[in-house]
Design an enzyme around this catalytic site. Structure first.
Site, PDB file in Angstrom:
ATOM      1  N   GLU A 117       0.832  -1.216   0.000  1.00 29.58           N
ATOM      2  CA  GLU A 117       0.000   0.000   0.000  1.00 29.58           C
ATOM      3  C   GLU A 117       0.863   1.262   0.000  1.00 29.58           C
ATOM      4  O   GLU A 117       0.541   2.238  -0.679  1.00 29.58           O
ATOM      5  CB  GLU A 117      -0.952   0.000   1.206  1.00 29.58           C
ATOM      6  CG  GLU A 117      -1.968  -1.134   1.226  1.00 29.58           C
ATOM      7  CD  GLU A 117      -2.742  -1.314  -0.069  1.00 29.58           C
ATOM      8  OE1 GLU A 117      -3.056  -0.302  -0.728  1.00 29.58           O
ATOM      9  OE2 GLU A 117      -3.013  -2.468  -0.444  1.00 29.58           O
ATOM     10  N   HIS A 136       1.789   2.173  -3.379  1.00 27.96           N
ATOM     11  CA  HIS A 136       0.728   2.863  -4.136  1.00 27.96           C
ATOM     12  C   HIS A 136       0.835   4.388  -3.959  1.00 27.96           C
ATOM     13  O   HIS A 136       0.584   5.146  -4.891  1.00 27.96           O
ATOM     14  CB  HIS A 136      -0.658   2.415  -3.664  1.00 27.96           C
ATOM     15  CG  HIS A 136      -1.171   1.184  -4.334  1.00 27.96           C
ATOM     16  ND1 HIS A 136      -1.327   1.080  -5.695  1.00 27.96           N
ATOM     17  CD2 HIS A 136      -1.597  -0.002  -3.818  1.00 27.96           C
ATOM     18  CE1 HIS A 136      -1.825  -0.124  -5.992  1.00 27.96           C
ATOM     19  NE2 HIS A 136      -1.989  -0.800  -4.869  1.00 27.96           N
TER      20      HIS A 136
HETATM   21 CO    CO Z   1      -2.666  -2.745  -4.664  1.00 22.97          CO
END
Ligand code: CO
Length: 182
Positions: A154, A157
């Site tokens: 994450e 991201h």
């Molecule tokens: Co993802």
């Protein structure tokens, strides 16, 4: 209610943006978005609900996957059958990590990547995250194994990185013996 089709697909250029730091207090819009993300991730991991609403199961989601370039993500981790732990990490960073690296043997998945991707994504086996909670309090969270991988996925991201960027194109299983499979 958030549907799977609302989540940006890997081809969407916005997933390559670097998300911006968030200031406090959070806006109502951000609070609503976070709660929507929590609900999706929770429901998507409950078979009956996932089936009924055609939700792709996932344990983590970053704001940018809904087109919002802000530095936060949500993780809903099933610790026991039907028992979930929810993490909201705002302006997160890794403040310490293990030397040991691991990878998901089955391959990592992502709600924005709708195809199987083979290959090794090396991740720290253990990380300590520093982040802010929804009230703007600084928190430290230690994670290991799958949860640690999820946090690193994450966090990527927020920097415009997708998991398959870490896979060696010519040799997807390069380093297999160097890292521990989970
Ligand atoms: Co993802």
């Amino acid at each position: 209610m958030l549907k799977t089709k609302d989540i940006l697909d890997e081809k969407d250029k916005r997933l390559r943006m670097t998300s911006k730091e968030v200031s406090f207090p959070l806006t109502k819009k951000d609070i609503d978005l976070i709660n929507t993300m929590i609900k999706y991730l929770h429901d998507s991991q409950i078979e009956d609900i996932a089936e009924k609403y055609d939700l792709r199961p996932g344990m983590g989601m970053s704001a940018i996957q809904l087109g919002v370039p802000k530095r936060y993500f949500v993780v809903v981790n099933e610790i026991d059958e039907g028992e979930f732990e929810t993490y909201v990490l705002i302006n997160p960073k890794i403040i310490s990590n293990s030397v040991e690296k691991i990878y998901v043997e089955m391959g990592e998945g992502c709600l924005s990547v709708n195809r199987p991707v083979e290959g090794i994504v090396p991740r720290y086996a253990r990380v300590t995250m520093e982040a802010y909670d929804m009230e703007g309090r600084k928190v430290h969270i230690r994670a290991r194994e799958e949860l640690a991988i999820c946090f690193q996925h994450e966090l990527d991201h927020l920097n415009g990185i997708l998991f398959f960027d870490h896979i060696d194109k010519k040799d997807p299983f390069k380093g297999k013996d160097q890292y521990r499979a989970i």
